[in-house]
Design an enzyme around this catalytic site. Structure first.
Site, short mmCIF file in Angstrom:
data_model
loop_
_atom_site.label_atom_id
_atom_site.label_comp_id
_atom_site.label_asym_id
_atom_site.label_seq_id
_atom_site.Cartn_x
_atom_site.Cartn_y
_atom_site.Cartn_z
N GLY A 273 -39.05 47.79 6.05
CA GLY A 273 -40.14 48.58 5.49
C GLY A 273 -39.79 49.19 4.14
O GLY A 273 -39.00 48.63 3.39
N GLY A 275 -38.93 52.96 1.81
CA GLY A 275 -38.37 54.30 1.96
C GLY A 275 -36.86 54.30 1.96
O GLY A 275 -36.22 53.25 1.80
N ILE A 277 -34.51 54.88 4.28
CA ILE A 277 -33.73 54.17 5.29
C ILE A 277 -33.73 52.67 4.99
O ILE A 277 -32.68 52.02 5.03
CB ILE A 277 -34.26 54.43 6.72
N GLU A 298 -43.30 42.09 4.11
CA GLU A 298 -44.57 42.43 3.45
C GLU A 298 -44.35 42.90 2.02
O GLU A 298 -45.17 42.65 1.15
CB GLU A 298 -45.25 43.59 4.17
N ASN A 388 -50.47 57.32 6.82
CA ASN A 388 -50.84 56.13 6.06
C ASN A 388 -51.58 55.07 6.88
O ASN A 388 -52.47 54.40 6.38
CB ASN A 388 -49.58 55.47 5.47
#
Lengths: 524, 524
Positions: A273, A275, A277, A298, A388
């Site tokens: 994803g 961010g 982390i 993505e 979100n």
């Protein structure tokens, strides 16, 4: 000849070039709009910004409202500004921005929150606009070029463009001459409805199964507007010690799995994803002894460029390039190096269960919180307030070879630096269930839940993931719930429904989830 | 030559024929076992029954315990009897029977509850037995014949057989001579692990993509035992007025969708669960004006034979034939008529997202309850007590063209005929989320939720699905939650965590979910 004319290689379309002011009157209150774009990249900017200016200048707030269908979030200068000007009625399926979130949580904007792969196809099926005959009024698509045959060459994302152009009555192209011609970086499969859909012939991350452009009925194109707005690049998330500890736990786990023959030496296609982390994990991979890596995801962030530079990453398939402004600069400068290693796909392909399961992705995502039985909340803080949206997390976590969620074990509340535990007895909202998740990770440790029944899962999650400040509290809850439910012979997955949210009540009342005991008295 | 020898066409295997007593000593406490079988059909019976007799006769209760991995549930004379004799430690991924459920809910049996498509592949990956090197000790497979090359011809189900024979150290065949040779009714694709898996080339329900037998390393076959036990056929669920009203609501909806061009005239491949509502739906289809129907599902019940007889159903793909004893008799008697219209597939194919999404199935399943935002509980009564498991409901509901859940609006409690509402403010356990479900149906009406944001969904569910006895109660909750959460600007999906389970508390205390008001006072 101008760059704009150069980019529109089907010359009969040159007559449809218009100024942005000329297209504004086409937009009417209540219309369904579809935009290109995905996690701020490749979205239309010239027209949305001009429409916002128009509303602001003429005091049309609340009088020109639209239903917005876009692959995922787009830049704050567009949808978030629209929200601040009360220009959005419905918004599907994901968003970012303070104003749009305020509008959603105050009941002014109606947001639909759907798995991205389902969003794309359900939009194409006409499900979201069935009261308007399954159509959208206008599609606005950012392109970097148009081919001799009228094929659309997109920019830094594919989003839900194939479905949008299919159901749009009219299409306006924003041809962005400030970015390079992205030709060759996209692989587009035309969406065919069941029962006539065929297999997606993708069995490696770099397989092409479609065309490098979007096919569209050119008669629908009513205007081509030049845009010179760059994407509002994503700011880089700094790493921190917690993220690095989480990433280290994951790297150790990968090495253990390779050693035990459950992962190949070059792992399996990675989905990560956004961010801090995610950045730490990618940073960890750059240092770890894995080579020949592949990515099926993505969004690509700047750190993926580092991984490509390092020679450890062979290829990345993505929906969008979600770089910072500096990242885009790097990408453009080393185009010949990066471009052959990157392919963008529409989310109806990139997020589809079919390739994710076939390829055997390793999915890694951050939730708001998870509970002791491995149910995760990804969308609603406190169980009711939208952040979100679920995005593609469900597409990946349900279908990956390994489904991993990672989060810090605690977050600060307003008054207590350890005020919020991200591992709770019962998640107040559930987006991913116990049937979906394999591995949970915090900076405290990693819980490999494969093959464990609920009560064994709970004990492992408490042992491995919970912060020491919360360990005795949550252990006490679990022991108590187990005892009471097993005594009543209803204890497959013990919960106490009069107490399971006490930590949340205490947070609201006393500013922390650290409770002294589990005593509760309820009268009703 | 005996029928047994006739059926074993690879004659070199004749030497491995054994009596059931000869194989019993092979089974040791703590072993991992994999069985053929799926929703009581095609499971081994001779050996499990003999082992149970052995345990009972010799007082070995609790001293001969196994970990059981089976496609889904099997007959009560096997797994449920094993549970009553304390012969089960772990059980994956689904079960039926009073004794096994008691064992699970009292903490004696550890059940893992997983989407069936993931169960099959994760078992094959060795995830559930990773502490034993990813292996199972013995696979017991019911067959109706063995080919000249040693291919296994299964019986009335495919289950997880391809994965079980792959990871089993030893295989015992139960060759059932009391059923016909099922040759030609199965389509088996060998499970290949990522990253080398290829597309499943199935784009019509009757496409074959594999072989009619299961390939297996014949050296693993240590014994072939003759069995003459028939499957313990599923009893037929009677229809009732409530089920018929639900089915009528669904038929009206299908006709509306066809009229509006969102479904073809012959609908799309149907998946329907088991039980009285499913039977009523199939009965409704027999009366409705749809022809050329196709089925892509997990289980075929007797009513599907009626639908085949009617000429309205062209073809059915399934994992198992879950007929009553009378249904099997019908099937065998009209074999030449039915057999060309039926194909059985392993659950790693039948339940895989890939074909379900490609074909565009219409999925219909019954939950325990759903809530006003369309989260559904399919597994745990009261949020903690296991019934059967999630089965394939998530595989189908996440991937179908239309995801439909149907339930009576109310069920009786011990003291109140309307004591339990199946539409609640907040589901106490969630297996399917708001991101997955399109349509909810009760006998009261049908709520088409496509394109609706959470608060619009809630109002439609209350209007269409809730029983009149509960409508004012649930409307009051929703109005109150909306008001309080929107005032606090946290109202995307309003809930009140101090009251959301009041109906459940009242059921426990007063025997009904019908509450007088929403007053609650909590001290902690």
């Amino acid at each position: 000849m101008s760059e704009l004319l150069n980019r529109i290689r089907k010359t009969s379309l040159h007559s449809r070039i218009k100024n942005v002011e000329e297209v504004l009157p086409l937009f009417k209150d209540g219309m369904n709009l579809g935009w290109s774009g995905f996690t701020p990249a490749g979205y239309p900017k010239a027209i949305p910004i001009a429409l916002a200016d128009h509303v602001e200048k003429n005091g049309l707030q609340g009088k020109l409202r639209f239903n917005l269908f876009i692959g995922a979030s787009v830049g704050v200068e567009t949808e978030d500004r629209w929200a601040s000007l009360d220009m959005i009625d419905r918004r599907w399926p994901y968003q970012t921005g303070k104003n749009i979130q305020a509008g959603i949580n105050e009941g002014r904007i109606r947001m639909g929150d759907k798995h991205l792969s389902l969003f794309a196809q359900d939009l194409g099926y006409g499900f979201y606009t069935k009261d308007s005959g399954g159509r959208i009024d206008i599609g606005i698509i950012e392109c970097s070029a148009i081919t001799e045959d009228g094929g659309l060459i997109l920019t830094a994302s594919c989003g839900a463009v194939p479905e949008i152009v299919k159901i749009a009555d009219k299409i306006i192209i924003e041809l962005n001459t400030s970015v390079p011609n992205y030709e060759g970086l996209h692989d587009i499969i035309e969406p065919i409805d069941p029962p006539n859909r065929l297999p997606f012939l993708i069995s490696r991350v770099d397989d092409r199964a479609g065309t490098p452009y979007v096919r569209v009925d050119n008669d629908k194109i009513i205007a081509i507007v030049e845009s010179t707005h760059p994407d509002n690049g994503r700011a880089f998330s700094e790493q921190d010690d917690t993220s690095e500890a989480i990433a280290n736990n994951i790297m150790d786990f990968f090495q253990f799995e390779v050693k035990n023959g459950r992962l190949p030496k070059n792992l399996l296609p990675l989905q990560s994803g956004v961010g801090s982390i995610a950045n730490a994990v990618i940073g960890g991979l750059a240092k770890a002894p894995f080579t020949g890596l592949k990515v099926w995801t993505e969004v690509l962030q700047d750190t993926m460029l580092d991984l490509l530079d390092s020679g450890k990453l062979d290829f990345a398939s993505t929906v969008s390039l979600s770089f910072s402004n500096g990242g885009f600069k790097r990408f453009y400068e080393k185009w010949d190096f990066y471009a052959p290693k990157v392919l963008m796909r529409p989310l109806s392909i990139a997020n589809a269960p079919e390739p994710i399961r076939r390829l055997g992705c390793i999915a890694m995502n951050t939730p708001v919180e998870f509970d002791i039985y491995a149910h995760a909340n990804s969308t609603l803080v406190g169980g009711t307030r939208m952040i979100n949206g679920i995005g593609g997390s469900g597409d990946f976590l349900r279908n990956a070879y390994l489904s991993i969620m990672h989060t810090p074990s605690v977050r600060p509340s307003k008054t207590d630096p350890l005020g919020i535990t991200c591992v709770v007895p019962k998640a107040p909202h559930i987006d991913h269930t116990e049937h979906d998740l394999d591995v949970l990770v915090t900076e405290q440790g990693l819980a490999d839940l494969r093959g464990l029944a609920p009560k064994d899962r709970a004990q492992m999650i408490i042992d491995k993931c919970v912060h020491p400040a919360y360990k005795p509290i949550i252990q006490e809850y679990f022991d108590m719930a187990k005892k009471e439910c097993l005594a009543k012979r209803i204890g497959h997955e013990p919960q106490l429904f009069d107490r399971c949210f006490k930590m949340q009540w205490n947070l609201a009342k006393n500013g922390t989830m650290r409770i002294d005991n589990w005593d509760v008295s309820i009268n009703f």
